[in-house]
Write a protein that holds these residues in place. Structure first.
Motif, PDB file in Angstrom:
ATOM      1  N   TRP A 169     -41.858 -46.997  22.608  1.00 25.17           N
ATOM      2  CA  TRP A 169     -41.926 -48.418  22.308  1.00 25.17           C
ATOM      3  C   TRP A 169     -42.401 -49.153  23.551  1.00 25.17           C
ATOM      4  O   TRP A 169     -41.787 -49.052  24.613  1.00 25.17           O
ATOM      5  N   TYR A 228     -32.735 -48.748  16.802  1.00 25.19           N
ATOM      6  CA  TYR A 228     -33.085 -50.126  17.117  1.00 25.19           C
ATOM      7  C   TYR A 228     -31.829 -50.933  17.450  1.00 25.19           C
ATOM      8  O   TYR A 228     -31.747 -52.137  17.205  1.00 25.19           O
ATOM      9  N   TYR A 271     -38.639 -41.718   9.946  1.00 20.92           N
ATOM     10  CA  TYR A 271     -40.047 -41.807   9.612  1.00 20.92           C
ATOM     11  C   TYR A 271     -40.590 -40.423   9.270  1.00 20.92           C
ATOM     12  O   TYR A 271     -40.110 -39.406   9.770  1.00 20.92           O
ATOM     13  N   TYR A 301     -50.437 -47.721  18.636  1.00 20.74           N
ATOM     14  CA  TYR A 301     -50.217 -48.302  17.315  1.00 20.74           C
ATOM     15  C   TYR A 301     -49.674 -49.722  17.442  1.00 20.74           C
ATOM     16  O   TYR A 301     -48.780 -49.970  18.269  1.00 20.74           O
ATOM     17  N   PHE A 348     -39.830 -50.234  11.764  1.00 21.25           N
ATOM     18  CA  PHE A 348     -41.169 -50.746  11.504  1.00 21.25           C
ATOM     19  C   PHE A 348     -41.671 -50.273  10.148  1.00 21.25           C
ATOM     20  O   PHE A 348     -41.813 -49.065   9.922  1.00 21.25           O
ATOM     21  N   PRO A 375     -50.470 -42.750  10.568  1.00 20.56           N
ATOM     22  CA  PRO A 375     -49.339 -43.353  11.281  1.00 20.56           C
ATOM     23  C   PRO A 375     -48.039 -42.973  10.593  1.00 20.56           C
ATOM     24  O   PRO A 375     -48.039 -42.488   9.451  1.00 20.56           O
ATOM     25  N   PRO A 376     -46.942 -43.172  11.277  1.00 18.01           N
ATOM     26  CA  PRO A 376     -45.644 -42.895  10.641  1.00 18.01           C
ATOM     27  C   PRO A 376     -45.404 -43.798   9.434  1.00 18.01           C
ATOM     28  O   PRO A 376     -45.903 -44.919   9.368  1.00 18.01           O
ATOM     29  N   ALA A 434     -43.296 -37.853  22.464  1.00 18.32           N
ATOM     30  CA  ALA A 434     -42.623 -38.683  21.468  1.00 18.32           C
ATOM     31  C   ALA A 434     -43.225 -40.087  21.482  1.00 18.32           C
ATOM     32  O   ALA A 434     -43.929 -40.476  22.422  1.00 18.32           O
ATOM     33  N   PHE A 435     -42.929 -40.823  20.477  1.00 14.13           N
ATOM     34  CA  PHE A 435     -43.345 -42.217  20.436  1.00 14.13           C
ATOM     35  C   PHE A 435     -42.627 -43.004  21.535  1.00 14.13           C
ATOM     36  O   PHE A 435     -41.447 -42.768  21.829  1.00 14.13           O
ATOM     37  N   TYR A 458     -39.279 -38.203  12.341  1.00 17.40           N
ATOM     38  CA  TYR A 458     -38.744 -38.805  13.557  1.00 17.40           C
ATOM     39  C   TYR A 458     -37.612 -39.763  13.215  1.00 17.40           C
ATOM     40  O   TYR A 458     -37.675 -40.482  12.219  1.00 17.40           O
ATOM     41  N   PHE A 465     -37.263 -43.249  20.236  1.00 25.02           N
ATOM     42  CA  PHE A 465     -37.502 -42.326  19.139  1.00 25.02           C
ATOM     43  C   PHE A 465     -37.026 -40.930  19.520  1.00 25.02           C
ATOM     44  O   PHE A 465     -37.020 -40.558  20.704  1.00 25.02           O
ATOM     45  N   GLY A 466     -36.682 -40.151  18.505  1.00 25.50           N
ATOM     46  CA  GLY A 466     -36.445 -38.740  18.723  1.00 25.50           C
ATOM     47  C   GLY A 466     -37.760 -38.003  18.940  1.00 25.50           C
ATOM     48  O   GLY A 466     -38.840 -38.556  18.707  1.00 25.50           O
ATOM     49  N   GLY A 467     -37.644 -36.760  19.345  1.00 27.04           N
ATOM     50  CA  GLY A 467     -38.823 -35.980  19.667  1.00 27.04           C
ATOM     51  C   GLY A 467     -39.558 -35.399  18.468  1.00 27.04           C
ATOM     52  O   GLY A 467     -40.650 -34.853  18.623  1.00 27.04           O
ATOM     53  N   TYR A 486     -34.844 -56.300  17.367  1.00 28.94           N
ATOM     54  CA  TYR A 486     -34.204 -55.017  17.109  1.00 28.94           C
ATOM     55  C   TYR A 486     -34.521 -54.622  15.675  1.00 28.94           C
ATOM     56  O   TYR A 486     -33.906 -55.102  14.730  1.00 28.94           O
ATOM     57  N   SER A 487     -35.499 -53.757  15.530  1.00 32.01           N
ATOM     58  CA  SER A 487     -35.947 -53.423  14.186  1.00 32.01           C
ATOM     59  C   SER A 487     -36.652 -52.090  14.154  1.00 32.01           C
ATOM     60  O   SER A 487     -37.148 -51.578  15.161  1.00 32.01           O
ATOM     61  N   GLN A 526     -35.416 -43.085  14.905  1.00 29.82           N
ATOM     62  CA  GLN A 526     -35.638 -44.179  15.859  1.00 29.82           C
ATOM     63  C   GLN A 526     -34.421 -45.074  15.851  1.00 29.82           C
ATOM     64  O   GLN A 526     -33.928 -45.462  14.785  1.00 29.82           O
ATOM     65  N   LEU A 529     -42.192 -45.358   7.217  1.00 32.94           N
ATOM     66  CA  LEU A 529     -40.743 -45.568   7.226  1.00 32.94           C
ATOM     67  C   LEU A 529     -40.134 -45.011   5.947  1.00 32.94           C
ATOM     68  O   LEU A 529     -40.545 -45.371   4.841  1.00 32.94           O
ATOM     69  N   PRO A 569     -34.713 -50.410  25.599  1.00 29.80           N
ATOM     70  CA  PRO A 569     -35.931 -50.093  24.856  1.00 29.80           C
ATOM     71  C   PRO A 569     -35.631 -49.326  23.571  1.00 29.80           C
ATOM     72  O   PRO A 569     -34.792 -48.421  23.569  1.00 29.80           O
ATOM     73  N   LEU A 570     -36.291 -49.719  22.486  1.00 29.29           N
ATOM     74  CA  LEU A 570     -36.162 -48.943  21.261  1.00 29.29           C
ATOM     75  C   LEU A 570     -36.686 -47.537  21.551  1.00 29.29           C
ATOM     76  O   LEU A 570     -37.682 -47.372  22.258  1.00 29.29           O
ATOM     77  N   GLN A 602     -44.377 -38.506   9.393  1.00 34.40           N
ATOM     78  CA  GLN A 602     -45.758 -38.624   9.858  1.00 34.40           C
ATOM     79  C   GLN A 602     -46.557 -37.396   9.458  1.00 34.40           C
ATOM     80  O   GLN A 602     -46.196 -36.273   9.810  1.00 34.40           O
ATOM     81  N   TRP A 659     -47.593 -50.054   9.871  1.00 32.03           N
ATOM     82  CA  TRP A 659     -48.239 -49.588  11.086  1.00 32.03           C
ATOM     83  C   TRP A 659     -49.759 -49.715  10.942  1.00 32.03           C
ATOM     84  O   TRP A 659     -50.302 -49.500   9.840  1.00 32.03           O
ATOM     85  N   GLY A 660     -50.410 -50.016  12.042  1.00 30.39           N
ATOM     86  CA  GLY A 660     -51.847 -49.871  12.064  1.00 30.39           C
ATOM     87  C   GLY A 660     -52.212 -48.392  12.012  1.00 30.39           C
ATOM     88  O   GLY A 660     -51.349 -47.516  12.125  1.00 30.39           O
ATOM     89  N   GLN A 661     -53.491 -48.134  11.859  1.00 28.87           N
ATOM     90  CA  GLN A 661     -53.932 -46.744  11.726  1.00 28.87           C
ATOM     91  C   GLN A 661     -53.954 -46.013  13.066  1.00 28.87           C
ATOM     92  O   GLN A 661     -54.131 -44.794  13.101  1.00 28.87           O
TER      93      GLN A 661
END
Lengths: 125, 113
Positions: free
Chosen positions: A47, B97, B42, A95, A112, B49-50, A44-45, B93, B104-106, A109-110, B95, B52, B101-102, B44, A115-117
């Motif tokens: 942060w 916020y 998101y 990213y 996004f 990239p993802p 998973a992503f 996904y 994300f789901g799997g 708290y946000s 997420q 929003l 830590p922020l 993807q 995103w960059g590539q």
């Protein structure tokens, strides 16, 4: 239009260092923080943390303290991620992102909206 | 840390049919100060990239087709694609916020049946 353009893929050996860049355009760089997010293969992503582009102050997720450093060059609207003492488990796509909300203080708290590539980092001997 | 759990891991839906993705958090994402749920969705696609889709759980990002909708509050959230199109094949996904830590789901993989 808003763009975040990252540096290219990297292949590094364990123990080496790498510096990934993220150049922003299409908006005032110091109006928004920059956040870094990692996506390891099949994971998973994650942060990693964020950097306040006004103060240069960074905050790191616990898993990314010590070997990971965020920095800025506001003169060229660019953020950097430096990783030292690379390990094979650092292999991932990294990213940079722009938070949808402005984050003027010490916390961000946000979600996004840009995103960059992504920059693929491969750490292998 | 807030853990985000998505279900199902994958789903196959016929073109034009509804796709529903669930996201559950281990604590409430509803901030009483502003009565908003601090959750985003998101999309993807491979090699990208993802993107929003939704923020505040149910607010569609500019340019996102209205076949995408978000619902839920507190700890349980849903992303719905009302009429699946071929271009919707992707990973999705959630997420939070609400706190650092922020997280994300799997992810949920949406395919065409």
């Amino acid at each position: 239009q808003v763009q975040l353009v990252q540096s290219g893929s990297e292949l590094k050996k364990p123990g080496a260092s790498v510096k990934v860049s993220c150049r922003s355009s299409g908006y005032t760089f110091t109006d928004y923080a920059v956040t870094w997010v990692r996506q390891a293969p099949g994971q998973a992503f994650e942060w990693m943390g964020w950097i306040n582009t006004n103060t240069g102050k960074s905050a790191y997720a616990q898993a990314f303290t010590g070997r990971f450093v965020f920095s800025l060059d506001t003169s060229v609207s660019t953020a950097y991620l430096q990783i030292s003492s690379l390990k094979p488990e650092d292999t991932a796509v990294y990213y940079c992102t722009r938070p949808r909300r402005s984050c003027p203080g010490d916390t961000c708290y946000s979600d996004f909206d840009y995103w960059g590539q992504g920059t693929l980092l491969t750490v292998s001997s | 840390d807030i853990v985000m759990t998505q279900s199902p891991d994958s789903l196959a839906v016929s073109l034009g049919e509804r796709a529903t993705i669930n996201c559950k958090s281990t604590q409430s994402l509803l901030y009483s100060y502003d009565n908003k749920n601090y959750l985003g969705w998101y999309q993807q696609k491979p090699g990208q990239p993802p993107k929003l889709l939704m923020y505040w759980a149910s607010t569609r990002e500019s340019g996102v087709p209205d076949r995408f909708s978000g619902s839920g509050s507190g700890t349980d959230f849903t992303l719905t694609i009302s009429s699946l199109q071929a271009e919707d094949v992707a990973l999705y996904y959630c997420q939070q916020y609400y706190s650092t830590p922020l997280t994300f789901g799997g992810g949920t993989k949406v395919e065409i049946k």
